[in-house]
Scaffold this motif. Structure first.
Motif, mmCIF file in Angstrom:
data_model
loop_
_atom_site.group_PDB
_atom_site.id
_atom_site.type_symbol
_atom_site.label_atom_id
_atom_site.label_comp_id
_atom_site.label_asym_id
_atom_site.label_seq_id
_atom_site.Cartn_x
_atom_site.Cartn_y
_atom_site.Cartn_z
ATOM 1 N N SER A 208 -9.368 14.446 4.259
ATOM 2 C CA SER A 208 -8.112 14.435 5.150
ATOM 3 C C SER A 208 -6.977 15.261 4.566
ATOM 4 C CB SER A 208 -7.707 12.832 5.524
ATOM 5 O OG SER A 208 -7.277 12.273 4.094
ATOM 6 N N ARG B 132 -17.992 9.144 14.101
ATOM 7 C CA ARG B 132 -17.031 8.434 13.191
ATOM 8 C C ARG B 132 -17.726 7.483 12.080
ATOM 9 N NH1 ARG B 132 -17.525 6.047 17.809
ATOM 10 N NH2 ARG B 132 -17.665 3.831 17.870
ATOM 11 N N ASP B 133 -18.640 6.884 12.450
ATOM 12 C CA ASP B 133 -19.513 6.075 11.634
ATOM 13 C C ASP B 133 -20.162 7.044 10.552
ATOM 14 O OD1 ASP B 133 -18.399 3.600 12.781
ATOM 15 O OD2 ASP B 133 -20.180 3.489 14.125
ATOM 16 N N ARG C 205 -6.993 11.549 10.659
ATOM 17 C CA ARG C 205 -6.791 10.423 9.797
ATOM 18 C C ARG C 205 -5.182 9.827 9.843
ATOM 19 N NH1 ARG C 205 -8.839 8.470 4.648
ATOM 20 N NH2 ARG C 205 -7.783 6.469 4.579
ATOM 21 N N HIS D 150 0.888 -0.977 0.056
ATOM 22 C CA HIS D 150 -0.114 -0.079 -0.154
ATOM 23 C C HIS D 150 0.917 1.416 -0.108
ATOM 24 C CE1 HIS D 150 -3.489 -2.471 0.930
ATOM 25 N NE2 HIS D 150 -2.583 -3.165 1.820
ATOM 26 N N SER E 157 -18.474 9.141 3.233
ATOM 27 C CA SER E 157 -17.667 9.138 2.214
ATOM 28 C C SER E 157 -17.952 8.118 0.997
ATOM 29 C CB SER E 157 -16.420 8.483 2.866
ATOM 30 O OG SER E 157 -16.379 7.050 3.069
ATOM 31 N N TYR F 98 -3.799 4.743 5.299
ATOM 32 C CA TYR F 98 -4.536 3.294 5.143
ATOM 33 C C TYR F 98 -5.897 3.208 5.679
ATOM 34 C CZ TYR F 98 0.579 2.285 5.171
ATOM 35 O OH TYR F 98 1.762 2.318 4.779
ATOM 36 N N ARG F 99 -6.466 2.778 6.325
ATOM 37 C CA ARG F 99 -7.874 2.508 7.009
ATOM 38 C C ARG F 99 -7.903 2.880 8.304
ATOM 39 N NH1 ARG F 99 -9.991 -3.475 4.531
ATOM 40 N NH2 ARG F 99 -9.786 -2.588 2.284
ATOM 41 N N ASP F 100 -6.684 3.697 8.823
ATOM 42 C CA ASP F 100 -6.590 3.952 10.269
ATOM 43 C C ASP F 100 -6.944 5.338 10.728
ATOM 44 O OD1 ASP F 100 -5.506 1.190 10.551
ATOM 45 O OD2 ASP F 100 -3.535 2.073 10.302
ATOM 46 N N TYR F 101 -7.482 5.535 11.714
ATOM 47 C CA TYR F 101 -7.795 6.859 12.123
ATOM 48 C C TYR F 101 -7.477 6.888 13.846
ATOM 49 C CZ TYR F 101 -11.035 7.235 8.294
ATOM 50 O OH TYR F 101 -11.375 7.492 7.144
ATOM 51 N N ASN G 179 -17.709 8.332 8.178
ATOM 52 C CA ASN G 179 -17.444 7.214 7.223
ATOM 53 C C ASN G 179 -18.554 6.907 6.206
ATOM 54 O OD1 ASN G 179 -15.481 5.122 6.219
ATOM 55 N ND2 ASN G 179 -16.889 3.712 7.020
#
Length: 201
Positions: A42, A91-92, A180, A13, A98, A183-186, A95
């Motif tokens: 972000s 957060r949800d 942010r 990645h 997006s 990758y998929r990390d917050y 997401n």
């Protein structure tokens, strides 16, 4: 390791966005002829404080907006946008907003979010956001690469939820402002420490 981005990195990645982290999230709401739009970015930050100014960058395009994305298209149309601050509690919903919806589909509705009116611009904001910045666009800058666009706006109005203030200060740890990491990390801000600059008491 060393790599030149033009030659590729050879990793599973792209590490670039994880290296420049944490990055605050600008949850940008706009209103245009097709309706209301909401999307997280972000590549976002404050860039000046007198007058207060923020920027966000939109990268890439979508099938029904070949030049850019809905946010930028609607800012070109109206000259205004609102930047909603994302808390851990949202957060949800952030997401969900997006998702690559068709132009004209309302991300507020898709994410189950209540709208609140802005005061100085014709735009909706996220009612549950701990803070929101009403902005008038000052510049749109076309960046190198396909469909990379930076939007700069002057903050003309600021909303802060009463419960987000502690002793007169915006309490990022109480809000648990989201960032942010790549990758998929917050991450959520939960720990603070203070440092005095040299020469300050």
């Amino acid at each position: 390791m060393f790599y030149a981005p033009k030659d590729g990195h050879g990793l599973p990645h792209n590490p670039f966005k994880a290296l420049v982290a944490p990055r605050p999230i600008g949850w940008i709401s706009t209103r245009g002829a097709l309706g209301d739009n909401l999307a997280p970015y972000s590549f976002f930050n404050a860039v000046a404080d007198t007058p207060p100014q923020v920027m966000f960058a939109s990268t890439g395009a979508k099938a029904d907006r070949p030049a850019n994305k809905d946010s930028v298209a609607q800012i070109r149309e109206t000259g205004v946008f609102c930047c909603n601050i994302v808390s851990y509690a949202l957060r949800d919903a952030m997401n969900a907003s997006s998702a690559a919806l068709a132009a004209g589909e309302d991300e507020f509705a898709a994410a189950g979010l209540e709208k609140a009116p802005c005061q100085l611009i014709d735009c909706a904001r996220v009612a549950a956001a701990p803070a929101a910045l009403e902005c008038r666009m000052t510049q749109i800058v076309e960046l190198a690469g396909a469909a990379n666009t930076m939007v700069i706006g002057e903050v003309v109005g600021v909303h802060i939820a009463d419960e987000a203030l502690t002793e007169g200060q915006f309490d990022v740890a109480r809000v648990q402002t989201l960032s942010r990491l790549g990758y998929r990390d917050y991450s959520a801000v939960r720990e603070l420490f203070s440092l005095n600059r040299p020469g300050q008491i």
